[in-house]
Design a protein around this motif. Structure first.
Motif, mmCIF file in Angstrom:
data_model
loop_
_atom_site.group_PDB
_atom_site.id
_atom_site.type_symbol
_atom_site.label_atom_id
_atom_site.label_comp_id
_atom_site.label_asym_id
_atom_site.label_seq_id
_atom_site.Cartn_x
_atom_site.Cartn_y
_atom_site.Cartn_z
ATOM 1 N N ASP A 104 0.821 -1.211 0.000
ATOM 2 C CA ASP A 104 0.000 0.000 0.000
ATOM 3 C C ASP A 104 0.857 1.263 0.000
ATOM 4 O OD1 ASP A 104 0.928 -0.335 2.551
ATOM 5 O OD2 ASP A 104 -1.003 -0.064 3.541
ATOM 6 N N LEU A 105 2.117 1.140 -0.463
ATOM 7 C CA LEU A 105 3.001 2.250 -0.816
ATOM 8 C C LEU A 105 3.605 2.987 0.373
ATOM 9 C CD1 LEU A 105 1.005 3.783 -3.836
ATOM 10 C CD2 LEU A 105 2.625 1.870 -3.788
ATOM 11 N N LYS A 106 3.608 2.355 1.546
ATOM 12 C CA LYS A 106 4.207 2.998 2.715
ATOM 13 C C LYS A 106 5.652 2.539 2.859
ATOM 14 C CE LYS A 106 -0.284 3.383 4.973
ATOM 15 N NZ LYS A 106 -1.161 2.938 6.073
ATOM 16 N N PRO A 107 6.602 3.465 3.015
ATOM 17 C CA PRO A 107 8.023 3.105 3.030
ATOM 18 C C PRO A 107 8.463 2.525 4.374
ATOM 19 C CG PRO A 107 7.756 5.467 3.326
ATOM 20 C CD PRO A 107 6.375 4.923 3.089
ATOM 21 N N PHE A 108 9.275 1.469 4.325
ATOM 22 C CA PHE A 108 9.776 0.888 5.578
ATOM 23 C C PHE A 108 11.301 0.799 5.632
ATOM 24 C CE2 PHE A 108 8.719 -2.770 2.842
ATOM 25 C CZ PHE A 108 9.896 -3.518 2.876
ATOM 26 N N PHE A 109 11.984 0.991 4.512
ATOM 27 C CA PHE A 109 13.446 0.983 4.521
ATOM 28 C C PHE A 109 13.915 1.782 3.313
ATOM 29 C CE2 PHE A 109 17.726 -0.649 3.725
ATOM 30 C CZ PHE A 109 18.268 -0.608 5.007
ATOM 31 N N ALA A 110 15.050 2.494 3.460
ATOM 32 C CA ALA A 110 15.503 3.339 2.360
ATOM 33 C C ALA A 110 17.009 3.567 2.435
ATOM 34 C CB ALA A 110 14.773 4.687 2.391
ATOM 35 N N GLY A 111 17.567 3.919 1.304
ATOM 36 C CA GLY A 111 18.966 4.310 1.192
ATOM 37 C C GLY A 111 19.151 4.970 -0.163
ATOM 38 N N ALA A 133 18.135 -9.623 3.392
ATOM 39 C CA ALA A 133 17.767 -9.373 4.778
ATOM 40 C C ALA A 133 16.367 -8.774 4.872
ATOM 41 C CB ALA A 133 18.793 -8.441 5.420
ATOM 42 N N LEU A 134 16.043 -7.890 3.940
ATOM 43 C CA LEU A 134 14.705 -7.291 3.952
ATOM 44 C C LEU A 134 13.630 -8.335 3.649
ATOM 45 C CD1 LEU A 134 15.385 -3.878 2.189
ATOM 46 C CD2 LEU A 134 14.819 -4.258 4.591
ATOM 47 N N HIS A 135 13.947 -9.266 2.772
ATOM 48 C CA HIS A 135 12.988 -10.336 2.488
ATOM 49 C C HIS A 135 12.726 -11.174 3.742
ATOM 50 C CE1 HIS A 135 10.914 -13.679 0.650
ATOM 51 N NE2 HIS A 135 11.843 -14.515 1.085
ATOM 52 N N VAL A 136 13.805 -11.495 4.455
ATOM 53 C CA VAL A 136 13.651 -12.261 5.694
ATOM 54 C C VAL A 136 12.785 -11.481 6.685
ATOM 55 C CG1 VAL A 136 14.875 -13.191 7.693
ATOM 56 C CG2 VAL A 136 15.800 -13.536 5.391
ATOM 57 N N ALA A 137 13.079 -10.200 6.829
ATOM 58 C CA ALA A 137 12.301 -9.380 7.757
ATOM 59 C C ALA A 137 10.837 -9.307 7.338
ATOM 60 C CB ALA A 137 12.908 -7.983 7.832
ATOM 61 N N TRP A 138 10.590 -9.234 6.031
ATOM 62 C CA TRP A 138 9.204 -9.193 5.545
ATOM 63 C C TRP A 138 8.474 -10.484 5.903
ATOM 64 C CZ3 TRP A 138 5.939 -5.632 3.969
ATOM 65 C CH2 TRP A 138 4.801 -5.989 3.251
#
Length: 761
Positions: free
Chosen positions: A149-156, A176-181
């Motif tokens: 739904d387009l809400k940001p959770f990680f960025a660089g 790592a982000l996939h694991v966290a998801w």
């Protein structure tokens, strides 16, 4: 952009890596799919998106197809935002997105969306705010991970292809982000909601009932003075960007109340920029910014908006000081844009790339041996006037000028005219040799807002310098926009390329184009440009005004975005709301309609509290507030001029009298002012079919003012200026150009150029 306190966020990558997940866990499930010949981005208009058309990444452009896929598959989105002349965007494309193994991970775990920030400033605005909140800094490429739904959770920003110098490689990040998801989704979604709420708060303004307390002008100038580099000019330290908005504000303040310190900051900055390698001394124009404090080693991309904004800076400085170096800098910018960034149909292209064949600055840099081989016996003279600033890598350097023309003239025992005459053919030889190299990528998309800026720059240059070619370029570009980027209802589009127009225009497109049209109206007094500006102003107000909190939204509606943003902070471009403030005050002056003053005051009241808190981020807006104190008079009502042919000595020689009537309480400077900072009153021609062979300016009157220690020689009331015209061919009519600056006992308005028709029948 001024950003609220950086949010604390879950160190997702660290948690996932600590749990033992790494590269081989998922990538070994299946071999990478063969790289497709082309992906979906090959069908896009954007040159930036097409650069990624051969990536093995399953890229989507932003749109319902990609967003629906993320929702349907319940997958997070990887959003990559950049632009065609962004060097690190190219690096990430080559080293990361072209890697089949990395692409396999991206395709397996995410819906991947690529966005050109110049096409979609609304997307860029929201998710750059997210990156700044989460990391404390920003930049491009902007790499943001979103919920469906387009809400940001990680960025660089830029991620390397593998771990290096303490930075995680992109494969480590996405795995790592996939694991966290998969395992910490609830925490991720909670974090995404908090970040989204912070973005919404940052982009929400609330109207106030009264003007904010305090003198915004003083606060802004104090901010500029504190950041000013007295040695090298500019604001702050490296990297250094041209401080266009700061210089324009100081110049406007100087015109109203001459203050030597204000002009000194402007001159110190423009002088060092004009000498440095940020300026292309061979081809004209300026690069986007310098990587060092001395302005010598640039980041080599050339942006259209930089050329427009700097043209205004140099023209204003030339009007005040009459220094040839500023005129030449402006002319070289405009000649460069006409030669290399203008479509045959009249529109202006967006940018030239920073790199050639994967090497930054390769097109622009030289070795001393290169120069000597090209210039032969003249190389010593050239290298006594110019030097090479070393690049961080390699043997080549960036050409910069070692000193001012006056200093070089003294050193070589020649006058400035002779110096230019000797250097010009040498620079031309080097430019011709450089043109044989592989050219940088040209981003040939035509953006309405940026074209509005450049139209205004050319029209202003015509008013100040009198070159008729500049007016033709401005008019041709305005015609192009009118014919190709407006629909039958009169609404604007954002982008034109390859015969196609794309995207609803944003508020900044309307505001910037209106400003360009008003500059054209000032240059030509044509009702057509004023009527177009008035029509677009009404459309802008109807479509974008926030009736609840005040100010103009960037977009017509919120569409699918998580927040409907407003452009109020200056970036490399002035904010859309700041430009709107300028044009509203101009329309008030031109039409005498109080409606525009009401809208301007409402806009001022909306953003004045922000300007008080962060004056350095709203300099162009603060500049616009100065216009509220200007007298509400049509420009022509301060001074009216007419020309009468008195006699003809022959068929080709006419004696003419020019009559000036100046409004009560106002005066203009003489043709030879008593101080350098005063703008002289001058009559000139903008045609080569005639010349003024004699002109007799009248005796001036000496007046004492509260802000001067000695009387100033001025013209007031009415005066006659007799002159003689000599014709090469006989037109029926021609126009004289009258340049002047109207002042009263407390302030001076911006210099004006008025056309005076001469009937020579």
């Amino acid at each position: 952009m001024a950003i609220a306190k950086r949010l604390l966020f879950i160190p997702i990558v660290i948690l996932a890596i600590a749990a033992g997940y790494w590269w081989g866990v998922y990538s070994s499930k299946s071999p990478p799919a063969p790289s497709p010949v082309q992906n979906r981005l090959s069908r896009e208009l954007s040159p930036y998106l097409r650069l990624h058309a051969h990536n093995p990444v399953d890229w989507y452009p932003w749109g319902e197809e990609a967003l629906a896929k993320a929702r349907h598959e319940d997958k997070p989105i990887f959003l990559s935002v950049g632009y065609s002349s962004c060097y690190w965007c190219h690096v990430m494309e080559r080293l990361v997105f072209s890697d089949p193994d990395i692409a396999h991970l991206m395709n397996q775990f995410f819906v991947n969306i690529k966005v050109d920030r110049e096409e979609r400033p609304d997307i860029d605005d929201i998710y750059m705010t997210a990156t700044q909140l989460m990391t404390g800094h920003g930049g491009w490429p902007n790499s943001v991970f979103l919920t469906p739904d387009l809400k940001p959770f990680f960025a660089g920003t830029y991620f390397p292809p593998e771990d290096s110098h303490g930075r995680p490689g992109f494969p480590r990040v996405i795995q790592a982000l996939h694991v966290a998801w998969q395992e910490k989704r609830q925490e991720l979604e909670k974090q995404a909601e908090q970040i989204s709420q912070s973005i919404a708060r940052i982009h929400t303004t609330r109207a106030v009932s009264e003007k904010a307390e305090g003198d915004l002008i003083d606060k802004a100038i104090d901010h500029i003075e504190k950041r000013f580099d007295p040695v090298n000019g500019g604001l702050g330290t490296a990297p250094k960007f041209p401080p266009d908005h700061a210089l324009n504000l100081l110049l406007a303040a100087y015109w109203q109340n001459p203050h030597a310190k204000h002009l000194a900051i402007v001159e110190q900055t423009l002088n060092h920029m004009a000498l440095g390698g940020i300026r292309d001394h061979l081809g004209g124009g300026f690069h986007r910014y310098a990587t060092d404090a001395q302005w010598r080693v640039p980041h080599f991309e050339k942006m259209l908006y930089n050329q427009a904004l700097l043209t205004h800076n140099f023209l204003s400085a030339y009007q005040i000081t009459n220094k040839t170096a500023y005129r030449i800098a402006a002319e070289e910018i405009l000649d460069f844009v006409s030669r290399e960034m203008t479509d045959s149909k009249g529109g202006f292209y967006s940018a030239l790339d920073a790199e050639t064949e994967a090497e930054e600055g390769a097109y622009y840099t030289w070795t001393e041996q290169d120069i000597r081989q090209t210039l032969k016996k003249d190389a010593d003279f050239f290298l006594s006037c110019y030097a090479l600033a070393p690049m961080p890598e390699g043997l080549a350097g960036v050409i910069y000028k070692t000193d001012t023309d006056s200093a070089l003239s003294i050193r070589h025992h020649i006058d400035a005219t002779t110096l230019h005459a000797r250097l010009s053919p040498l620079k031309e030889k080097l430019l011709n040799a450089r043109s044989q190299r592989t050219l940088p990528l040209l981003d040939d998309k035509i953006i309405t807002a940026w074209n509005g800026l450049m139209i205004g720059a050319y029209a202003r240059a015509y008013e100040v310098l009198g070159h008729s070619e500049y007016l033709k370029v401005a008019q041709k570009a305005a015609d192009f926009i009118h014919n190709n980027l407006r629909n039958t209802d009169g609404d604007l589009y954002r982008i034109y390329r390859e015969g196609q127009r794309k995207g609803e225009a944003y508020q900044e497109d309307y505001a910037f184009l209106i400003d360009g049209l008003l500059h054209l109206h000032s240059a030509t007094h044509s009702a057509r440009y004023l009527q177009d500006a008035l029509s677009l102003s009404e459309r802008m107000h109807t479509a974008f005004w926030d009736t609840l909190n005040g100010g103009y939204f960037l977009t017509r509606d919120q569409n699918e975005m998580i927040v409907r943003t407003k452009s109020f902070y200056d970036s490399a471009l002035p904010s859309g709301n700041a430009v709107a403030l300028h044009v509203l005050w101009k329309l008030r002056v031109l039409t005498q309609n109080p409606l525009y003053a009401q809208r301007a005051l409402a806009l001022t009241n909306t953003f004045a509290p922000l300007a008080e808190n962060t004056p350095g981020a709203l300099l162009h807006f603060i500049h616009g507030t100065m216009m509220a104190s200007s007298p509400i008079l049509a420009p022509d009502s301060l001074l009216t001029a007419s020309a009468t042919v008195l006699s003809s000595d022959s068929a080709n020689i006419h004696k003419v009298n020019v009559r000036l009537n100046i409004a009560s309480g106002w005066h203009i400077q003489t043709s030879n002012p008593t101080d350098d900072y005063l703008i002289p009153t001058r009559l000139s021609l903008d045609t080569d079919i005639a010349e003024i062979t004699q002109i007799d300016y009248p005796q001036a009157e000496n007046l004492q003012f509260p802000f001067t220690e000695r009387p100033i020689a001025v013209y007031k009331d009415s005066l006659n200026i007799p002159l003689t015209l000599s014709f090469k061919t006989r037109p029926q009519t021609l126009s004289l150009l009258l340049t002047y600056q109207a002042c009263d006992s407390t302030r001076c308005l911006s210099p004006q150029t008025q056309r005076i028709a001469v009937n020579v029948n």
